[in-house]
Design a protein around this motif. Structure first.
Motif, PDB file in Angstrom:
ATOM      1  N   PHE A 295       0.861  -1.185   0.000  1.00 31.86           N
ATOM      2  CA  PHE A 295       0.000   0.000   0.000  1.00 31.86           C
ATOM      3  C   PHE A 295       0.902   1.242   0.000  1.00 31.86           C
ATOM      4  N   GLU A 296       1.577   1.443  -1.100  1.00 29.13           N
ATOM      5  CA  GLU A 296       2.692   2.389  -1.154  1.00 29.13           C
ATOM      6  C   GLU A 296       2.305   3.812  -0.772  1.00 29.13           C
ATOM      7  N   ALA A 297       1.142   4.252  -1.175  1.00 33.33           N
ATOM      8  CA  ALA A 297       0.749   5.650  -0.950  1.00 33.33           C
ATOM      9  C   ALA A 297      -0.160   5.827   0.259  1.00 33.33           C
ATOM     10  N   THR A 298      -0.328   4.773   1.069  1.00 32.06           N
ATOM     11  CA  THR A 298      -1.274   4.813   2.184  1.00 32.06           C
ATOM     12  C   THR A 298      -0.548   4.865   3.517  1.00 32.06           C
ATOM     13  N   PRO A 299      -0.919   5.770   4.430  1.00 28.47           N
ATOM     14  CA  PRO A 299      -0.305   5.780   5.766  1.00 28.47           C
ATOM     15  C   PRO A 299      -0.600   4.482   6.498  1.00 28.47           C
ATOM     16  N   VAL A 300       0.416   3.958   7.181  1.00 33.08           N
ATOM     17  CA  VAL A 300       0.265   2.725   7.954  1.00 33.08           C
ATOM     18  C   VAL A 300       0.567   3.048   9.409  1.00 33.08           C
ATOM     19  N   CYS A 301      -0.425   2.891  10.267  1.00 36.41           N
ATOM     20  CA  CYS A 301      -0.290   3.207  11.687  1.00 36.41           C
ATOM     21  C   CYS A 301      -0.234   1.908  12.494  1.00 36.41           C
ATOM     22  N   ILE A 302       0.751   1.818  13.377  1.00 34.38           N
ATOM     23  CA  ILE A 302       0.939   0.619  14.202  1.00 34.38           C
ATOM     24  C   ILE A 302       0.099   0.705  15.469  1.00 34.38           C
ATOM     25  N   GLN A 303      -0.493  -0.424  15.838  1.00 33.88           N
ATOM     26  CA  GLN A 303      -1.131  -0.580  17.136  1.00 33.88           C
ATOM     27  C   GLN A 303      -0.434  -1.720  17.871  1.00 33.88           C
ATOM     28  N   SER A 304      -0.222  -1.551  19.170  1.00 35.16           N
ATOM     29  CA  SER A 304       0.479  -2.599  19.917  1.00 35.16           C
ATOM     30  C   SER A 304       0.106  -2.541  21.389  1.00 35.16           C
ATOM     31  N   ALA A 305       0.073  -3.718  22.010  1.00 33.33           N
ATOM     32  CA  ALA A 305      -0.163  -3.790  23.449  1.00 33.33           C
ATOM     33  C   ALA A 305       1.083  -3.392  24.220  1.00 33.33           C
ATOM     34  N   GLU A 306       2.239  -3.455  23.585  1.00 37.01           N
ATOM     35  CA  GLU A 306       3.504  -3.064  24.211  1.00 37.01           C
ATOM     36  C   GLU A 306       3.946  -1.728  23.625  1.00 37.01           C
ATOM     37  N   SER A 307       4.171  -0.738  24.478  1.00 37.10           N
ATOM     38  CA  SER A 307       4.479   0.603  23.969  1.00 37.10           C
ATOM     39  C   SER A 307       5.752   1.170  24.598  1.00 37.10           C
ATOM     40  N   SER A 308       6.784   0.346  24.679  1.00 39.49           N
ATOM     41  CA  SER A 308       8.053   0.838  25.202  1.00 39.49           C
ATOM     42  C   SER A 308       8.637   1.866  24.244  1.00 39.49           C
ATOM     43  N   PRO A 309       9.443   2.823  24.736  1.00 40.32           N
ATOM     44  CA  PRO A 309      10.060   3.801  23.838  1.00 40.32           C
ATOM     45  C   PRO A 309      10.854   3.153  22.711  1.00 40.32           C
ATOM     46  N   GLN A 310      11.508   2.030  23.021  1.00 40.44           N
ATOM     47  CA  GLN A 310      12.295   1.344  21.994  1.00 40.44           C
ATOM     48  C   GLN A 310      11.408   0.850  20.860  1.00 40.44           C
ATOM     49  N   ARG A 311      10.231   0.317  21.208  1.00 40.52           N
ATOM     50  CA  ARG A 311       9.319  -0.178  20.171  1.00 40.52           C
ATOM     51  C   ARG A 311       8.752   0.966  19.350  1.00 40.52           C
ATOM     52  N   VAL A 312       8.370   2.048  20.015  1.00 42.92           N
ATOM     53  CA  VAL A 312       7.828   3.196  19.287  1.00 42.92           C
ATOM     54  C   VAL A 312       8.872   3.740  18.318  1.00 42.92           C
ATOM     55  N   ARG A 313      10.092   3.943  18.795  1.00 42.86           N
ATOM     56  CA  ARG A 313      11.160   4.460  17.937  1.00 42.86           C
ATOM     57  C   ARG A 313      11.404   3.516  16.764  1.00 42.86           C
ATOM     58  N   GLU A 314      11.395   2.222  17.033  1.00 41.36           N
ATOM     59  CA  GLU A 314      11.659   1.225  15.998  1.00 41.36           C
ATOM     60  C   GLU A 314      10.691   1.357  14.831  1.00 41.36           C
ATOM     61  N   VAL A 315       9.403   1.466  15.124  1.00 39.34           N
ATOM     62  CA  VAL A 315       8.427   1.493  14.038  1.00 39.34           C
ATOM     63  C   VAL A 315       8.347   2.862  13.368  1.00 39.34           C
ATOM     64  N   ILE A 316       8.550   3.931  14.130  1.00 36.70           N
ATOM     65  CA  ILE A 316       8.533   5.262  13.523  1.00 36.70           C
ATOM     66  C   ILE A 316       9.709   5.413  12.574  1.00 36.70           C
ATOM     67  N   GLU A 317      10.891   4.953  12.990  1.00 34.52           N
ATOM     68  CA  GLU A 317      12.049   5.027  12.115  1.00 34.52           C
ATOM     69  C   GLU A 317      11.883   4.141  10.883  1.00 34.52           C
ATOM     70  N   ALA A 318      11.036   3.109  11.000  1.00 32.77           N
ATOM     71  CA  ALA A 318      10.766   2.238   9.853  1.00 32.77           C
ATOM     72  C   ALA A 318       9.685   2.802   8.937  1.00 32.77           C
ATOM     73  N   GLY A 319       9.140   3.977   9.282  1.00 31.25           N
ATOM     74  CA  GLY A 319       8.197   4.633   8.384  1.00 31.25           C
ATOM     75  C   GLY A 319       6.738   4.576   8.767  1.00 31.25           C
ATOM     76  N   ALA A 320       6.429   4.138   9.993  1.00 28.88           N
ATOM     77  CA  ALA A 320       5.023   4.116  10.407  1.00 28.88           C
ATOM     78  C   ALA A 320       4.478   5.532  10.500  1.00 28.88           C
ATOM     79  N   ALA A 321       3.186   5.676  10.233  1.00 31.26           N
ATOM     80  CA  ALA A 321       2.525   6.974  10.299  1.00 31.26           C
ATOM     81  C   ALA A 321       2.011   7.275  11.694  1.00 31.26           C
ATOM     82  N   GLY A 322       2.401   6.467  12.662  1.00 31.33           N
ATOM     83  CA  GLY A 322       1.993   6.687  14.036  1.00 31.33           C
ATOM     84  C   GLY A 322       2.074   5.405  14.829  1.00 31.33           C
ATOM     85  N   PHE A 323       1.955   5.540  16.139  1.00 28.43           N
ATOM     86  CA  PHE A 323       1.971   4.395  17.047  1.00 28.43           C
ATOM     87  C   PHE A 323       0.901   4.646  18.100  1.00 28.43           C
ATOM     88  N   ILE A 324      -0.100   3.759  18.148  1.00 30.02           N
ATOM     89  CA  ILE A 324      -1.200   3.909  19.095  1.00 30.02           C
ATOM     90  C   ILE A 324      -1.208   2.716  20.047  1.00 30.02           C
TER      91      ILE A 324
END
Length: 227
Positions: free
Chosen positions: A77-106
């Protein structure tokens, strides 16, 4: 508006659909709402590449999961924002997915009203970061003596960056990949990287996540809205 949820717990599908429908109607009551759901990345990637306004992706999925799942979904879905949801929200996990291009972390632990507020941000094409991540000790850093004070950051973005640099930064902190920034602005990918390098250096940021945290912490995102 069309939203795709990728989550292997089918029990959450209807609840998420109702939540997304309510938020979507608040944003644009005239626009029809469509909702699709898939239990894994393979099923999601069988759907059409275009036509979705948002993909909500659970971090923990069967087979492919985490950053690998994010890369696969973003590639399809190249042109579509992809937002991650997770039960675990450690700073390391948030940084990991944002740096990988996620459009957010909820975080899935959010209360309903916090979840709705986060989704409103993402649906308006801004990256959502949990406040606890922006303020986390291992995310924040000591300020250099000559570093721009955060109260001056919005003025700096408006006055000191070129219009093109503001455009590139605005797209980058929304999670837009370099190749799509280049395509949207009709410039070379190498030029995008040069602009980002210069902007990050000017902000005292190491990468997109650091730049995002600086802009959010200073409440300076509005300085990029006209970009």
């Amino acid at each position: 508006m069309r939203v795709l949820l990728v989550d292997d717990h089918e029990i959450v599908w209807n609840g998420t659909r109702r939540l997304m429908e309510r938020v979507a109607r608040e944003i644009d009551p005239q626009q029809p709402f469509e909702f699709d759901a898939a239990c894994d990345v393979e099923s999601a990637c069988r759907l059409p590449r275009c036509g979705f306004d948002l993909v909500l992706l659970d971090y923990h999925l069967p087979k492919l999961m985490g950053v690998a799942a994010l890369h696969a979904v973003k590639s399809h879905f190249e042109a579509t924002p992809v937002c991650i949801q997770s039960a675990e929200s450690s700073p390391q996990r948030v940084r990991e997915v944002i740096e990988a291009g996620a459009a957010g972390f909820i975080p899935k632990s959010y209360r309903l009203d916090d979840m709705e507020a986060a989704l409103r941000v993402v649906l308006r094409h801004r990256i959502y970061l949990p406040a606890e991540f922006v303020l986390a000790d291992d995310v924040t850093r000591s300020r250099e003596p000559d570093e721009l004070p955060r109260e001056d950051l919005a003025r700096f973005l408006r006055a000191e960056l070129s219009p093109r640099q503001r455009q590139v930064l605005a797209l980058a902190i929304r999670g837009t990949p370099v190749k799509l920034i280049a395509r949207e602005l009709s410039i070379a990918e190498g030029t995008v990287k040069v602009h980002l390098s210069m902007v990050y250096r000017a902000l005292g940021a190491r990468n997109r996540t650091d730049a995002l945290c600086r802009v959010f912490d200073a409440h300076a995102a509005s300085a990029l809205e006209a970009a």
